[in-house]
Design a protein around this motif. Structure first.
Motif, PDB file in Angstrom:
ATOM      1  N   ILE A 175      31.271  55.462  26.132  1.00 23.89           N
ATOM      2  CA  ILE A 175      31.317  54.466  24.857  1.00 23.89           C
ATOM      3  C   ILE A 175      30.718  55.202  23.410  1.00 23.89           C
ATOM      4  O   ILE A 175      31.301  55.124  22.600  1.00 23.89           O
ATOM      5  CB  ILE A 175      31.103  52.997  25.100  1.00 23.89           C
ATOM      6  CG1 ILE A 175      32.044  52.283  26.441  1.00 23.89           C
ATOM      7  CG2 ILE A 175      31.131  52.178  23.854  1.00 23.89           C
ATOM      8  CD1 ILE A 175      31.461  51.151  26.899  1.00 23.89           C
ATOM      9  N   LEU A 176      29.461  55.334  23.663  1.00 29.35           N
ATOM     10  CA  LEU A 176      28.576  55.927  22.603  1.00 29.35           C
ATOM     11  C   LEU A 176      29.164  57.275  21.957  1.00 29.35           C
ATOM     12  O   LEU A 176      29.452  57.365  20.859  1.00 29.35           O
ATOM     13  CB  LEU A 176      27.301  55.977  22.949  1.00 29.35           C
ATOM     14  CG  LEU A 176      26.351  54.901  23.255  1.00 29.35           C
ATOM     15  CD1 LEU A 176      25.213  55.247  23.893  1.00 29.35           C
ATOM     16  CD2 LEU A 176      26.409  53.925  22.016  1.00 29.35           C
ATOM     17  N   GLN A 191      16.288  50.534  44.116  1.00 32.80           N
ATOM     18  CA  GLN A 191      15.563  51.291  45.213  1.00 32.80           C
ATOM     19  C   GLN A 191      16.663  51.754  46.198  1.00 32.80           C
ATOM     20  O   GLN A 191      16.451  53.037  46.765  1.00 32.80           O
ATOM     21  CB  GLN A 191      14.513  50.220  46.156  1.00 32.80           C
ATOM     22  CG  GLN A 191      13.498  49.570  45.124  1.00 32.80           C
ATOM     23  CD  GLN A 191      12.533  50.603  44.642  1.00 32.80           C
ATOM     24  OE1 GLN A 191      12.388  51.519  44.955  1.00 32.80           O
ATOM     25  NE2 GLN A 191      12.178  50.190  43.298  1.00 32.80           N
ATOM     26  N   ARG A 192      17.585  51.192  46.489  1.00 30.35           N
ATOM     27  CA  ARG A 192      18.655  51.718  47.396  1.00 30.35           C
ATOM     28  C   ARG A 192      19.725  52.696  46.613  1.00 30.35           C
ATOM     29  O   ARG A 192      19.676  52.640  45.505  1.00 30.35           O
ATOM     30  CB  ARG A 192      19.213  50.428  48.062  1.00 30.35           C
ATOM     31  CG  ARG A 192      18.537  49.805  48.866  1.00 30.35           C
ATOM     32  CD  ARG A 192      19.211  48.821  49.597  1.00 30.35           C
ATOM     33  NE  ARG A 192      18.431  47.738  50.434  1.00 30.35           N
ATOM     34  CZ  ARG A 192      18.786  46.503  50.941  1.00 30.35           C
ATOM     35  NH1 ARG A 192      20.075  46.133  50.881  1.00 30.35           N
ATOM     36  NH2 ARG A 192      17.824  45.849  51.726  1.00 30.35           N
ATOM     37  N   ALA A 193      20.441  53.303  47.407  1.00 34.14           N
ATOM     38  CA  ALA A 193      21.189  54.406  46.893  1.00 34.14           C
ATOM     39  C   ALA A 193      22.230  54.039  46.168  1.00 34.14           C
ATOM     40  O   ALA A 193      22.854  54.541  45.275  1.00 34.14           O
ATOM     41  CB  ALA A 193      21.654  55.264  48.176  1.00 34.14           C
ATOM     42  N   ASN A 194      22.743  52.724  46.754  1.00 36.83           N
ATOM     43  CA  ASN A 194      24.262  52.081  46.087  1.00 36.83           C
ATOM     44  C   ASN A 194      23.528  51.326  44.842  1.00 36.83           C
ATOM     45  O   ASN A 194      24.144  51.414  43.790  1.00 36.83           O
ATOM     46  CB  ASN A 194      24.548  50.888  46.967  1.00 36.83           C
ATOM     47  CG  ASN A 194      23.834  49.840  47.452  1.00 36.83           C
ATOM     48  OD1 ASN A 194      22.354  49.936  47.262  1.00 36.83           O
ATOM     49  ND2 ASN A 194      24.076  48.715  47.831  1.00 36.83           N
ATOM     50  N   GLY A 195      22.461  50.865  44.779  1.00 43.58           N
ATOM     51  CA  GLY A 195      21.966  50.539  43.336  1.00 43.58           C
ATOM     52  C   GLY A 195      21.589  51.534  42.314  1.00 43.58           C
ATOM     53  O   GLY A 195      22.162  51.400  41.180  1.00 43.58           O
ATOM     54  N   ARG A 196      21.122  52.780  42.803  1.00 37.91           N
ATOM     55  CA  ARG A 196      20.967  53.833  42.089  1.00 37.91           C
ATOM     56  C   ARG A 196      22.364  54.244  41.520  1.00 37.91           C
ATOM     57  O   ARG A 196      22.399  54.980  40.148  1.00 37.91           O
ATOM     58  CB  ARG A 196      20.216  55.052  42.721  1.00 37.91           C
ATOM     59  CG  ARG A 196      18.689  54.638  42.950  1.00 37.91           C
ATOM     60  CD  ARG A 196      18.136  55.961  43.312  1.00 37.91           C
ATOM     61  NE  ARG A 196      18.450  56.490  44.394  1.00 37.91           N
ATOM     62  CZ  ARG A 196      17.971  56.241  45.882  1.00 37.91           C
ATOM     63  NH1 ARG A 196      16.987  55.194  45.777  1.00 37.91           N
ATOM     64  NH2 ARG A 196      18.559  56.732  46.834  1.00 37.91           N
ATOM     65  N   GLU A 197      23.102  54.305  42.309  1.00 38.26           N
ATOM     66  CA  GLU A 197      24.744  54.599  42.074  1.00 38.26           C
ATOM     67  C   GLU A 197      25.160  53.716  41.024  1.00 38.26           C
ATOM     68  O   GLU A 197      25.866  54.182  39.996  1.00 38.26           O
ATOM     69  CB  GLU A 197      25.501  54.758  43.155  1.00 38.26           C
ATOM     70  CG  GLU A 197      25.317  55.845  43.960  1.00 38.26           C
ATOM     71  CD  GLU A 197      26.044  55.699  45.472  1.00 38.26           C
ATOM     72  OE1 GLU A 197      26.832  54.791  45.671  1.00 38.26           O
ATOM     73  OE2 GLU A 197      25.623  56.660  46.379  1.00 38.26           O
ATOM     74  N   THR A 198      25.226  52.582  41.233  1.00 40.76           N
ATOM     75  CA  THR A 198      25.424  51.697  40.025  1.00 40.76           C
ATOM     76  C   THR A 198      24.754  51.707  38.663  1.00 40.76           C
ATOM     77  O   THR A 198      25.447  51.712  37.829  1.00 40.76           O
ATOM     78  CB  THR A 198      25.095  50.107  40.569  1.00 40.76           C
ATOM     79  OG1 THR A 198      25.868  49.944  41.854  1.00 40.76           O
ATOM     80  CG2 THR A 198      25.774  49.186  39.638  1.00 40.76           C
ATOM     81  N   VAL A 199      23.586  52.070  38.722  1.00 42.73           N
ATOM     82  CA  VAL A 199      22.952  52.307  37.424  1.00 42.73           C
ATOM     83  C   VAL A 199      23.502  53.605  36.842  1.00 42.73           C
ATOM     84  O   VAL A 199      23.818  53.646  35.694  1.00 42.73           O
ATOM     85  CB  VAL A 199      21.365  52.383  37.736  1.00 42.73           C
ATOM     86  CG1 VAL A 199      20.785  52.880  36.370  1.00 42.73           C
ATOM     87  CG2 VAL A 199      20.921  51.301  38.084  1.00 42.73           C
ATOM     88  N   ALA A 200      23.902  54.811  37.645  1.00 39.53           N
ATOM     89  CA  ALA A 200      24.171  55.806  37.248  1.00 39.53           C
ATOM     90  C   ALA A 200      25.707  55.520  36.493  1.00 39.53           C
ATOM     91  O   ALA A 200      26.085  56.300  35.748  1.00 39.53           O
ATOM     92  CB  ALA A 200      24.491  56.797  38.287  1.00 39.53           C
ATOM     93  N   THR A 201      26.532  54.730  37.204  1.00 39.59           N
ATOM     94  CA  THR A 201      27.703  54.310  36.635  1.00 39.59           C
ATOM     95  C   THR A 201      27.611  53.718  35.386  1.00 39.59           C
ATOM     96  O   THR A 201      28.564  53.801  34.319  1.00 39.59           O
ATOM     97  CB  THR A 201      28.731  53.425  37.786  1.00 39.59           C
ATOM     98  OG1 THR A 201      28.589  54.216  39.034  1.00 39.59           O
ATOM     99  CG2 THR A 201      29.838  53.360  37.358  1.00 39.59           C
ATOM    100  N   ILE A 202      26.839  52.890  35.232  1.00 40.09           N
ATOM    101  CA  ILE A 202      26.511  52.138  34.027  1.00 40.09           C
ATOM    102  C   ILE A 202      26.195  52.877  32.868  1.00 40.09           C
ATOM    103  O   ILE A 202      26.606  52.856  31.658  1.00 40.09           O
ATOM    104  CB  ILE A 202      25.564  50.900  34.291  1.00 40.09           C
ATOM    105  CG1 ILE A 202      26.015  49.730  35.232  1.00 40.09           C
ATOM    106  CG2 ILE A 202      25.170  50.479  32.820  1.00 40.09           C
ATOM    107  CD1 ILE A 202      24.934  48.784  35.664  1.00 40.09           C
ATOM    108  N   PHE A 203      25.295  54.000  33.285  1.00 36.48           N
ATOM    109  CA  PHE A 203      24.692  54.770  32.173  1.00 36.48           C
ATOM    110  C   PHE A 203      26.146  55.822  31.892  1.00 36.48           C
ATOM    111  O   PHE A 203      26.083  56.041  30.602  1.00 36.48           O
ATOM    112  CB  PHE A 203      23.571  55.857  32.735  1.00 36.48           C
ATOM    113  CG  PHE A 203      22.457  55.198  33.202  1.00 36.48           C
ATOM    114  CD1 PHE A 203      22.215  53.950  32.373  1.00 36.48           C
ATOM    115  CD2 PHE A 203      21.242  55.913  33.550  1.00 36.48           C
ATOM    116  CE1 PHE A 203      20.863  53.177  32.396  1.00 36.48           C
ATOM    117  CE2 PHE A 203      20.052  55.182  33.595  1.00 36.48           C
ATOM    118  CZ  PHE A 203      19.897  53.960  33.126  1.00 36.48           C
ATOM    119  N   GLU A 204      26.810  56.184  32.787  1.00 37.62           N
ATOM    120  CA  GLU A 204      27.838  57.258  32.311  1.00 37.62           C
ATOM    121  C   GLU A 204      29.052  56.399  31.456  1.00 37.62           C
ATOM    122  O   GLU A 204      29.348  56.752  30.483  1.00 37.62           O
ATOM    123  CB  GLU A 204      28.660  57.633  33.673  1.00 37.62           C
ATOM    124  CG  GLU A 204      29.801  58.339  33.510  1.00 37.62           C
ATOM    125  CD  GLU A 204      29.607  59.724  32.678  1.00 37.62           C
ATOM    126  OE1 GLU A 204      30.788  60.079  32.103  1.00 37.62           O
ATOM    127  OE2 GLU A 204      28.403  60.107  32.458  1.00 37.62           O
TER     128      GLU A 204
END
Length: 214
Positions: free
Chosen positions: A36-37, A18-31
């Motif tokens: 790797i893929l 919900q928070r910006a830092n959480g969204r940024e962490t998820v975006a970092t995980i996705f990237e």
């Protein structure tokens, strides 16, 4: 199709940031996962590698996703939403861009499919394998619904084609681009390919391209 598979897909993820830092962490995980893929495919993917490349602890990663499969599925759904949003944005009249809106939409769809094509293919294959075929069709359906709801944006006199006609047209364009991407045809990024898709749309609608078409 039954709603049960979609429910299972939603239950795989642990929480939505919900928070910006959480969204940024998820975006970092996705990237990190995408990198790797793209370079190693499925065989090189595991949560330890993802956390390492993302620069976070494995515990932080598990706070958002229970396993690598959950990450890939969440990425697939996110990619579908991005594709829908880009195409819808391209269809909106932009006075600063005189390019025909149909051409802008076709261009956005091609760009979405061709960006990191290998990664996108893996994401969609994973989603389909886990009962997400209905989710894969959702963005195109939502684009067609938006066109029906706002005919004045694209259609002469504000008269939109029927729902059935838009169903056929939107699925035809999406299928051609998707197939061309999977086949990795040499003309995928050529202007001539884009031209033929625009011609397909206007030919089906029985209308001439606008003056800004080129």
């Amino acid at each position: 199709m039954p709603a049960r598979p979609r429910k299972k897909l939603r239950e795989i993820t642990r929480r939505k940031p919900q928070r910006a830092n959480g969204r940024e962490t998820v975006a970092t995980i996705f990237e990190a996962t995408a990198r790797i893929l793209q370079s190693e495919g499925r065989t090189g993917l595991n949560t330890n590698r993802i956390a390492e490349k993302a620069g976070i602890s494995i515990g932080a990663l598990y706070g958002y996703f229970p396993n690598k499969q959950a990450i890939v599925l969440a990425m697939a759904r996110h990619e579908l939403d991005l594709m829908r949003d880009r195409v819808l944005a391209a269809l909106v009249h932009d006075r600063a861009d005189e390019t025909d809106p149909i051409r802008r939409a076709v261009r956005a769809l091609i760009a979405g499919y061709t960006a990191r094509g290998k990664v996108r293919r893996i994401l969609m294959e994973t989603l389909f394998a886990h009962g997400g075929s209905e989710e894969m069709a959702r963005p195109v359906s939502e684009i067609a619904d938006a066109l029906l709801a706002n005919p004045q944006q694209l259609f002469p006199g504000g008269a939109a084609p029927s729902r059935i006609a838009l169903y056929v047209l939107t699925r035809a364009v999406d299928s051609v681009i998707r197939t061309a991407t999977y086949e990795n045809v040499e003309f995928l990024r050529d202007r001539a390919f884009e031209d033929e898709l625009v011609r397909l749309v206007y030919g089906y609608l029985g209308a001439a391209p606008s003056a800004q078409n080129s």
